[in-house]
Design a protein around this motif. Structure first.
Motif, PDB file in Angstrom:
ATOM      1  N   MET A   1       0.842  -1.078   0.060  1.00 43.64           N
ATOM      2  CA  MET A   1      -0.105  -0.195  -0.171  1.00 43.64           C
ATOM      3  C   MET A   1       0.893   1.232   0.190  1.00 43.64           C
ATOM      4  N   GLN A   2       0.630   2.319  -0.920  1.00 44.43           N
ATOM      5  CA  GLN A   2       1.344   3.349  -1.142  1.00 44.43           C
ATOM      6  C   GLN A   2       0.966   4.348   0.024  1.00 44.43           C
ATOM      7  N   ARG A   3       2.159   4.755   0.738  1.00 46.51           N
ATOM      8  CA  ARG A   3       2.081   5.768   1.960  1.00 46.51           C
ATOM      9  C   ARG A   3       1.631   7.128   1.437  1.00 46.51           C
ATOM     10  N   PRO A   4       0.675   7.787   2.117  1.00 45.66           N
ATOM     11  CA  PRO A   4       0.170   9.228   1.738  1.00 45.66           C
ATOM     12  C   PRO A   4       1.325  10.166   1.651  1.00 45.66           C
ATOM     13  N   LEU A   5       1.186  11.222   0.925  1.00 47.43           N
ATOM     14  CA  LEU A   5       2.043  12.111   0.872  1.00 47.43           C
ATOM     15  C   LEU A   5       2.488  12.796   1.983  1.00 47.43           C
ATOM     16  N   PRO A   6       3.823  12.986   2.410  1.00 50.58           N
ATOM     17  CA  PRO A   6       4.051  13.843   3.713  1.00 50.58           C
ATOM     18  C   PRO A   6       3.611  15.097   3.754  1.00 50.58           C
ATOM     19  N   VAL A   7       2.841  15.302   5.120  1.00 44.61           N
ATOM     20  CA  VAL A   7       2.221  16.607   5.310  1.00 44.61           C
ATOM     21  C   VAL A   7       3.584  17.718   5.893  1.00 44.61           C
ATOM     22  N   VAL A   8       3.514  18.916   5.134  1.00 43.67           N
ATOM     23  CA  VAL A   8       4.566  19.795   5.558  1.00 43.67           C
ATOM     24  C   VAL A   8       3.873  21.139   6.129  1.00 43.67           C
ATOM     25  N   THR A   9       4.192  21.355   7.679  1.00 38.47           N
ATOM     26  CA  THR A   9       3.527  22.439   7.989  1.00 38.47           C
ATOM     27  C   THR A   9       4.862  23.731   8.155  1.00 38.47           C
ATOM     28  N   GLY A  10       4.320  24.853   8.156  1.00 38.27           N
ATOM     29  CA  GLY A  10       5.280  25.812   7.967  1.00 38.27           C
ATOM     30  C   GLY A  10       5.657  25.975   6.551  1.00 38.27           C
ATOM     31  N   ALA A  11       4.866  25.682   5.667  1.00 40.28           N
ATOM     32  CA  ALA A  11       5.226  25.625   4.340  1.00 40.28           C
ATOM     33  C   ALA A  11       5.294  27.120   3.578  1.00 40.28           C
ATOM     34  N   SER A  12       4.908  28.218   4.301  1.00 40.61           N
ATOM     35  CA  SER A  12       5.132  29.325   3.992  1.00 40.61           C
ATOM     36  C   SER A  12       6.493  30.100   4.078  1.00 40.61           C
ATOM     37  N   GLY A  13       7.211  29.420   4.826  1.00 46.86           N
ATOM     38  CA  GLY A  13       8.758  30.134   5.462  1.00 46.86           C
ATOM     39  C   GLY A  13       9.391  29.712   4.092  1.00 46.86           C
ATOM     40  N   ARG A  14      10.879  30.237   4.463  1.00 51.86           N
ATOM     41  CA  ARG A  14      11.728  30.212   3.349  1.00 51.86           C
ATOM     42  C   ARG A  14      12.303  28.710   2.747  1.00 51.86           C
ATOM     43  N   ILE A  15      12.489  27.911   4.105  1.00 57.35           N
ATOM     44  CA  ILE A  15      12.634  26.643   3.753  1.00 57.35           C
ATOM     45  C   ILE A  15      11.446  26.003   2.941  1.00 57.35           C
ATOM     46  N   GLY A  16      10.393  26.110   3.471  1.00 52.43           N
ATOM     47  CA  GLY A  16       9.085  25.637   2.906  1.00 52.43           C
ATOM     48  C   GLY A  16       8.875  26.087   1.608  1.00 52.43           C
ATOM     49  N   ARG A  17       9.154  27.273   1.115  1.00 55.28           N
ATOM     50  CA  ARG A  17       9.027  27.874  -0.162  1.00 55.28           C
ATOM     51  C   ARG A  17       9.990  27.152  -1.036  1.00 55.28           C
ATOM     52  N   MET A  18      11.047  26.685  -0.654  1.00 57.68           N
ATOM     53  CA  MET A  18      12.094  25.892  -1.476  1.00 57.68           C
ATOM     54  C   MET A  18      11.947  24.693  -1.749  1.00 57.68           C
ATOM     55  N   LEU A  19      11.405  23.974  -0.730  1.00 59.44           N
ATOM     56  CA  LEU A  19      10.977  22.603  -0.775  1.00 59.44           C
ATOM     57  C   LEU A  19       9.701  22.480  -1.800  1.00 59.44           C
ATOM     58  N   PRO A  43      -2.988  12.606   7.909  1.00 57.20           N
ATOM     59  CA  PRO A  43      -3.300  11.165   7.170  1.00 57.20           C
ATOM     60  C   PRO A  43      -2.896   9.882   8.125  1.00 57.20           C
ATOM     61  N   VAL A  44      -3.360   8.909   8.415  1.00 51.92           N
ATOM     62  CA  VAL A  44      -3.350   7.810   8.970  1.00 51.92           C
ATOM     63  C   VAL A  44      -1.787   7.214   8.212  1.00 51.92           C
ATOM     64  N   GLY A  45      -0.840   7.005   9.130  1.00 49.25           N
ATOM     65  CA  GLY A  45       0.299   6.162   8.744  1.00 49.25           C
ATOM     66  C   GLY A  45       1.176   7.270   8.021  1.00 49.25           C
ATOM     67  N   GLY A  46       0.978   8.255   7.713  1.00 54.58           N
ATOM     68  CA  GLY A  46       1.943   9.401   7.200  1.00 54.58           C
ATOM     69  C   GLY A  46       2.911   9.863   8.059  1.00 54.58           C
ATOM     70  N   THR A  47       3.701  10.665   7.467  1.00 62.16           N
ATOM     71  CA  THR A  47       4.849  11.691   7.809  1.00 62.16           C
ATOM     72  C   THR A  47       4.778  13.100   7.853  1.00 62.16           C
ATOM     73  N   LEU A  48       4.747  13.664   9.116  1.00 63.37           N
ATOM     74  CA  LEU A  48       4.505  15.139   9.192  1.00 63.37           C
ATOM     75  C   LEU A  48       5.985  15.870   9.490  1.00 63.37           C
ATOM     76  N   LEU A  49       6.453  16.529   8.404  1.00 60.76           N
ATOM     77  CA  LEU A  49       7.660  17.454   8.642  1.00 60.76           C
ATOM     78  C   LEU A  49       7.438  18.911   9.100  1.00 60.76           C
ATOM     79  N   CYS A  50       7.402  19.203  10.373  1.00 61.49           N
ATOM     80  CA  CYS A  50       6.962  20.352  11.071  1.00 61.49           C
ATOM     81  C   CYS A  50       8.329  21.456  10.770  1.00 61.49           C
ATOM     82  N   LEU A  51       8.138  22.091   9.721  1.00 60.72           N
ATOM     83  CA  LEU A  51       9.289  23.368   9.808  1.00 60.72           C
ATOM     84  C   LEU A  51       8.645  24.648  10.210  1.00 60.72           C
ATOM     85  N   ALA A  52       7.423  24.654  11.117  1.00 59.20           N
ATOM     86  CA  ALA A  52       6.814  25.855  11.888  1.00 59.20           C
ATOM     87  C   ALA A  52       7.861  26.158  12.961  1.00 59.20           C
ATOM     88  N   GLY A  53       8.114  27.198  13.202  1.00 60.45           N
ATOM     89  CA  GLY A  53       8.926  27.678  14.316  1.00 60.45           C
ATOM     90  C   GLY A  53       9.048  29.208  14.548  1.00 60.45           C
TER      91      GLY A  53
END
Length: 254
Positions: A1-19, A43-53
């Motif tokens: 089963m394919q994993r869900p897309l990573p969730v990226v929070t803080g996506a409006s920051g400089r690193i988030g915009r680059m990614l 999403p159940v079973g997913g990964t969360l990348l927290c760029l917020a800070g």
């Protein structure tokens, strides 16, 4: 089963915009506070990348731990698999070969980030990523103006040296960690191999700079040991050279 897309929070920051530019709109579930509650419907079973800070001068640094706590608890409630919290090389003192065991922050920001790393969970895997300087999101290349930057120079002729990573290298590393099939350690240094001189970066960028004598409290080198990361993600020493870092930076801002 394919994993869900990573969730990226803080996506409006400089690193988030680059990614976002490198992974593409469909490469992750991009979230920021301006678009609505960033921790809703995870999403159940997913990964969360927290760029917020919170960075120095932009608010209460203790909010870094509060954001991490809220993120991990939301991931637990949703049944996620992994949370990657963005920490910083500011948790380290000056030195070379700084390993994950060597944290000893000297600044309020470093202490706040180390406190953030203390957020743990028994239900979801949590890894703090101690990130080196990111070209284009740093205080040197990311803030170049028309005037020649001033660099501290020590009696041996060296300018400050730091662990760096280019945007595309960072995007590759973060994707590999988000999707890694095995459990990750609780803390990871994230940077390209080696340390690069700030003078070398400016030289590679074709920018003039002005040397000034380093004061006694100036920090000559902060170089992270990335052996633990290299055991999980292939690292090319060329990614840590000034020409390659500058190339990736220019590509990211083009």
């Amino acid at each position: 089963m394919q994993r869900p897309l990573p969730v990226v929070t803080g996506a409006s920051g400089r690193i988030g915009r680059m990614l976002r530019a490198l992974w593409g709109e469909g490469g992750a579930d991009w979230r920021s506070r301006r678009d609505g509650p960033p921790l809703a419907a995870l999403p159940v079973g997913g990964t969360l990348l927290c760029l917020a800070g919170v960075v120095p001068g932009a608010g209460d640094l203790h909010d870094n731990a509060r954001i991490a706590e809220a993120t991990v608890r939301a991931a637990e409630a949703a049944g996620m698999r992994r949370v990657l919290l963005l920490s910083s090389a500011a948790v380290y003192p000056a030195g070379e070969g700084l390993r994950e065991e060597d944290a000893a922050p000297a600044s309020d920001y470093g202490r706040a980030k180390l406190a953030m790393e203390a957020v743990r969970s028994v239900a979801v895997e949590v890894t703090a990523l101690r990130l080196g300087n990111v070209a284009g999101a740093d205080a040197l290349l990311g803030r170049l103006g028309d005037a020649a930057p001033r660099l501290h120079v020590w009696p041996d002729g060296r300018a400050p040296r730091r662990s760096y990573v280019g945007p595309s290298s960072l995007a590759r590393i973060l994707r590999a960690l988000a999707d890694h099939p095995a459990a990750l350690p609780p803390v990871l240094n994230v940077a390209a191999p080696g340390a690069v001189g700030m003078d070398a970066l400016l030289d590679a960028a074709g920018r003039a700079w002005e040397p000034v004598p380093a004061p006694p409290d100036a920090v000559p080198v902060v170089a992270l040991d990335v052996a633990r990361l290299a055991a999980l993600v292939p690292l090319d020493p060329a990614e840590g050279t000034a020409p390659e870092i500058v190339r990736q930076w220019r590509e990211a801002v083009a």
